[in-house]
Write a protein that holds these residues in place. Structure first.
Motif, PDB file in Angstrom:
ATOM      1  N   ILE A 115     -36.599  -5.711  50.018  1.00  0.00           N
ATOM      2  CA  ILE A 115     -35.912  -5.336  51.254  1.00  0.00           C
ATOM      3  C   ILE A 115     -36.921  -5.070  52.372  1.00  0.00           C
ATOM      4  O   ILE A 115     -36.737  -5.504  53.517  1.00  0.00           O
ATOM      5  CB  ILE A 115     -35.014  -4.107  51.017  1.00  0.00           C
ATOM      6  CG1 ILE A 115     -33.748  -4.532  50.266  1.00  0.00           C
ATOM      7  CG2 ILE A 115     -34.635  -3.434  52.328  1.00  0.00           C
ATOM      8  CD1 ILE A 115     -32.749  -3.443  50.041  1.00  0.00           C
ATOM      9  N   SER A 155     -35.364   0.052  55.998  1.00  0.00           N
ATOM     10  CA  SER A 155     -36.694  -0.166  55.417  1.00  0.00           C
ATOM     11  C   SER A 155     -37.364   1.158  55.065  1.00  0.00           C
ATOM     12  O   SER A 155     -38.084   1.252  54.067  1.00  0.00           O
ATOM     13  CB  SER A 155     -37.574  -0.973  56.377  1.00  0.00           C
ATOM     14  OG  SER A 155     -37.918  -0.212  57.525  1.00  0.00           O
ATOM     15  N   ASN A 205     -29.751   1.451  45.247  1.00  0.00           N
ATOM     16  CA  ASN A 205     -29.730   1.291  46.706  1.00  0.00           C
ATOM     17  C   ASN A 205     -30.025  -0.137  47.176  1.00  0.00           C
ATOM     18  O   ASN A 205     -29.274  -0.688  47.989  1.00  0.00           O
ATOM     19  CB  ASN A 205     -30.699   2.280  47.361  1.00  0.00           C
ATOM     20  CG  ASN A 205     -30.066   3.641  47.560  1.00  0.00           C
ATOM     21  OD1 ASN A 205     -28.855   3.812  47.413  1.00  0.00           O
ATOM     22  ND2 ASN A 205     -30.877   4.630  47.889  1.00  0.00           N
ATOM     23  N   PRO A 206     -31.101  -0.783  46.708  1.00  0.00           N
ATOM     24  CA  PRO A 206     -31.343  -2.166  47.174  1.00  0.00           C
ATOM     25  C   PRO A 206     -30.255  -3.128  46.734  1.00  0.00           C
ATOM     26  O   PRO A 206     -29.934  -4.080  47.459  1.00  0.00           O
ATOM     27  CB  PRO A 206     -32.691  -2.528  46.550  1.00  0.00           C
ATOM     28  CG  PRO A 206     -32.891  -1.567  45.434  1.00  0.00           C
ATOM     29  CD  PRO A 206     -32.206  -0.310  45.851  1.00  0.00           C
ATOM     30  N   ASN A 232     -36.551  -2.742  46.195  1.00  0.00           N
ATOM     31  CA  ASN A 232     -36.951  -2.034  47.415  1.00  0.00           C
ATOM     32  C   ASN A 232     -38.098  -2.748  48.124  1.00  0.00           C
ATOM     33  O   ASN A 232     -38.130  -2.795  49.355  1.00  0.00           O
ATOM     34  CB  ASN A 232     -37.339  -0.589  47.073  1.00  0.00           C
ATOM     35  CG  ASN A 232     -36.122   0.275  46.779  1.00  0.00           C
ATOM     36  OD1 ASN A 232     -35.330   0.574  47.663  1.00  0.00           O
ATOM     37  ND2 ASN A 232     -35.976   0.681  45.539  1.00  0.00           N
ATOM     38  N   SER A 289     -35.849   2.367  51.817  1.00  0.00           N
ATOM     39  CA  SER A 289     -36.444   1.647  50.690  1.00  0.00           C
ATOM     40  C   SER A 289     -37.855   2.145  50.395  1.00  0.00           C
ATOM     41  O   SER A 289     -38.259   2.244  49.228  1.00  0.00           O
ATOM     42  CB  SER A 289     -36.481   0.138  50.987  1.00  0.00           C
ATOM     43  OG  SER A 289     -35.184  -0.400  51.006  1.00  0.00           O
ATOM     44  N   ASP A 338     -37.502   5.365  48.529  1.00  0.00           N
ATOM     45  CA  ASP A 338     -37.095   5.109  47.145  1.00  0.00           C
ATOM     46  C   ASP A 338     -38.253   4.586  46.309  1.00  0.00           C
ATOM     47  O   ASP A 338     -38.362   4.892  45.114  1.00  0.00           O
ATOM     48  CB  ASP A 338     -35.932   4.111  47.119  1.00  0.00           C
ATOM     49  CG  ASP A 338     -34.604   4.750  47.498  1.00  0.00           C
ATOM     50  OD1 ASP A 338     -34.503   5.987  47.419  1.00  0.00           O
ATOM     51  OD2 ASP A 338     -33.670   4.017  47.887  1.00  0.00           O
TER      52      ASP A 338
END
Length: 308
Positions: free
Chosen positions: A46, A65, A287-288, A43, A68, A71
């Motif tokens: 990113i 962004s 997710n990333p 994260n 991220s 998260d």
């Protein structure tokens, strides 16, 4: 009531030892720490990539962004505390610490629900109204979307946490979860909470169903537009662009719905703990990876940064 509240605020809660029933607790702990590191690095990477690469300075990546960032807050709120409790053997959490953890959790869950809907709307405008995209998704609109997600989530969390933490708690302080959340805390309350639980359910419906409906409507319109054009190349590009977001949506909302909207007899406390692990640890880690592996722009920016 005042005596009960004073007693409550002066007592610690005891969190569940997530690794206690494991045959190999150190292996499970090591995997948890590894997931934490992957989530933090992924994260953070990113966010840095989007800030550093000018070709990623557009609404879609601005919203990414923010996802991220959420998260990062998410996994940093719960996993380090869980890891420290395992290493020290001390699973106590103070009354104030529990309230803080609960506030952060509710804020981040609700904010991510709203942000995922904003990300779907961004894709809808980009694909269905490309000529109007610079106007409909201008910087001020993106900032308002993100600010609205945070503000709505903060207000909702403040209301629920203030009420929950003023309830009279019984002598048992063992929370059946590895972090503080409302359903687990309500089981420790010494009065009937059925009416409040109904209100909590309504709140969950408000923060889950409208965003899900907006996401489904957005992608329904996207699919209709692409199929109407009749271009197989356009369909492949659209699926490539939207698949990352749809994967993230499915992971997050699937876990949230199974935990908060399904009736209690459909899930046990042990199953709730597993679901909690999924959206507090696995989703921020995945997710990333999803966005970097399935997104050519992010992958290109990452390769460029690594070469430099």
């Amino acid at each position: 009531m005042s005596w009960q509240n004073n007693q409550t605020s002066g007592s610690d809660f005891i969190l569940l030892d997530l690794f206690r029933d494991s045959q190999a607790p150190w292996v499970l702990f090591s995997l948890t720490v590894l997931a934490l590191l992957v989530a933090l690095l992924g994260n953070t990477a990113i966010i840095i990539l989007i800030q550093a690469d000018s070709r990623l300075h557009n609404p879609m990546y601005f919203l990414l962004s923010q996802l991220s960032l959420m998260d990062l807050f998410y996994i940093s709120t719960f996993v380090p505390k869980m890891a420290l409790a395992f290493l020290s053997g001390n699973h106590h959490i103070s009354f104030i610490g529990c309230g803080t953890q609960l506030f952060l959790f509710m804020t981040l869950v609700a904010a991510e629900c709203l942000l995922l809907a904003a990300m779907a709307y961004d894709r809808y405008v980009a694909i269905c109204h490309p000529l109007r995209y610079p106007i409909l998704m201008r910087s001020s609109v993106c900032v308002l979307m993100v600010a609205g997600s945070w503000l709505g989530a903060l207000i909702n969390a403040l209301i629920h946490v203030t009420y929950t933490m003023t309830l009279p708690y019984c002598t048992s302080r063992e929370i059946h979860n590895f972090f503080c959340e409302i359903p687990a805390l309500l089981k420790l309350v010494c009065e009937d909470t059925s009416q409040y639980e109904k209100g909590l359910f309504v709140s969950g419906v408000i923060f889950l169903l409208p965003p899900i409906s907006a996401i489904m409507a957005s992608y329904g319109r996207i699919l209709y537009t692409v199929l109407r054009i009749g271009s197989s190349l356009g369909l492949r590009k659209t699926l490539a662009t939207c698949s990352s977001h749809m994967t993230a949506v499915s992971l997050f909302y699937g876990a949230a719905i199974s935990k908060y909207l399904l009736p209690k007899f459909y899930h046990s406390p042990s199953q709730d703990v597993v679901v909690s692990v999924f959206y507090t640890l696995l989703t921020p880690m995945l997710n990333p990876l999803i966005y970097s592996l399935r997104n050519k722009d992010v992958a290109r920016a990452l390769r460029k940064m690594l070469k430099n």
